[in-house]
Design a protein around this motif. Structure first.
Motif, short mmCIF file in Angstrom:
data_model
loop_
_atom_site.label_atom_id
_atom_site.label_comp_id
_atom_site.label_asym_id
_atom_site.label_seq_id
_atom_site.Cartn_x
_atom_site.Cartn_y
_atom_site.Cartn_z
N ALA A 165 0.84 -1.19 0.00
CA ALA A 165 0.00 0.00 0.00
C ALA A 165 0.88 1.24 0.00
N GLU A 166 0.47 2.25 -0.77
CA GLU A 166 1.29 3.45 -0.92
C GLU A 166 0.40 4.65 -1.20
N TYR A 167 0.78 5.79 -0.62
CA TYR A 167 0.04 7.04 -0.80
C TYR A 167 0.15 7.58 -2.23
N LEU A 187 -2.34 -1.35 -3.30
CA LEU A 187 -3.41 -0.48 -2.81
C LEU A 187 -2.84 0.93 -2.77
N THR A 188 -3.66 1.93 -3.04
CA THR A 188 -3.17 3.30 -3.02
C THR A 188 -4.10 4.20 -2.21
N ARG A 193 -6.94 8.46 6.05
CA ARG A 193 -8.34 8.68 5.71
C ARG A 193 -9.13 7.40 5.89
N VAL A 194 -10.18 7.48 6.68
CA VAL A 194 -10.96 6.31 7.03
C VAL A 194 -11.55 5.65 5.79
N GLU A 195 -12.03 6.47 4.84
CA GLU A 195 -12.63 5.90 3.64
C GLU A 195 -11.61 5.14 2.79
N VAL A 196 -10.34 5.58 2.84
CA VAL A 196 -9.29 4.87 2.11
C VAL A 196 -9.02 3.52 2.77
N ARG A 199 -11.65 1.17 1.84
CA ARG A 199 -11.49 0.70 0.47
C ARG A 199 -10.39 -0.35 0.39
N TRP A 200 -9.30 -0.13 1.12
CA TRP A 200 -8.23 -1.13 1.15
C TRP A 200 -8.76 -2.48 1.62
#
Length: 266
Positions: A165-167, A187-188, A193-196, A199-200
């Motif tokens: 996972a990476e920003y 994953l990006t 962020r909770v929504e991110v 999504r992950w």
């Protein structure tokens, strides 16, 4: 001062917030005193071993029973893995593997994370080669470039299901184009962020055996990620948090989200 291993301490934890705040304290103490420290806690009827080792903050969490592998197939696969994956030789083997690349991950240059990963993660892979592992932080902001730890994971864990996972989405795309992420699912987005994070979980299916948080290092990024991913960690799995010693610096206290207010645990 030479490092020494402390005996496990058992105590009750009433909430994840108390656990996380205690971790931060252990991390700071270990960083100052240069000690080996291992903590054992009861957490929601599961066992957690939290370690802070040598001059850097090395935080790991072990969840579930000590003998996690009742899967006969996994045991048969594990028997074929080299003895370098044993806890006794793991540190040296992890370090040698990392140093085998022309550009080396800071896990073994600036830090001594070979101690933690050699002692805990390599033996875990030996017992469960098909483990599902997520690392947060490709290293896109590192001076030597992204993907150095990815090289190590790919070489050490060829049978594992590996996630990264990476920003920085553009950095991930470039790394894919260069073949740096071959064998990895990605994953990006911003882990703060909770929504991110939701999504992950949806994209990956959760149920990780191992989580390594080497992401943005903002206190609220770490805390939100821990709250979201810890409950989904499989029984017997490990949750590692790197570089917690930086959390008292003001620049790592700027993030905020619905799960975390600024300056948590400071």
């Amino acid at each position: 001062m030479k490092s020494g291993r402390a005996a496990p301490i058992v105590m009750n934890v009433s909430s994840t917030r108390r656990l996380f705040t205690f971790l931060a304290g252990v991390a700071l103490m270990a960083n100052i005193l240069h000690i080996n420290y291992q903590l054992q806690e009861n957490y929601n009827n599961k066992k957690a071993i939290l370690g802070a080792i040598t001059t850097e903050t090395l935080i790991s969490a072990y969840k579930g029973e000590e003998k996690i592998n009742d899967d006969i197939d996994n045991k048969k696969e594990g028997q074929n893995i080299d003895s370098n994956y044993d806890s006794i030789r793991g540190k040296e083997f992890f370090e040698a593997t990392a140093n085998s690349f022309s550009t080396k991950t800071d896990k073994v240059t600036d830090h001594n994370y070979q101690v933690m990963y050699g002692q805990f993660l390599l033996p875990f892979y030996k017992s469960k080669p098909n483990m599902k592992m997520l690392e947060i932080g490709l290293g896109c902001d590192m001076s030597y470039g992204p993907g150095m730890s990815v090289n190590v994971w790919r070489k050490l864990f060829p049978e594992a299901e590996l996630w990264e996972a990476e920003y920085n989405n553009r950095c991930v795309k470039r790394a894919k184009d260069r073949g740096q992420l071959d064998g990895f699912r990605t994953l990006t987005g911003d882990q703060g962020r909770v929504e991110v994070l939701d999504r992950w979980i949806e994209e990956s299916g959760g149920d990780f055996d191992v989580v390594i948080d080497d992401g943005g290092h903002q206190n609220c990024q770490i805390w939100a990620t821990f709250q979201k991913l810890w409950p989904l960690l499989r029984s017997g799995g490990y949750y590692f948090i790197e570089d917690m010693q930086v959390g008292r610096a003001p620049k790592y206290q700027r993030a905020e989200n619905p799960l975390c207010k600024k300056r948590i645990g400071c």
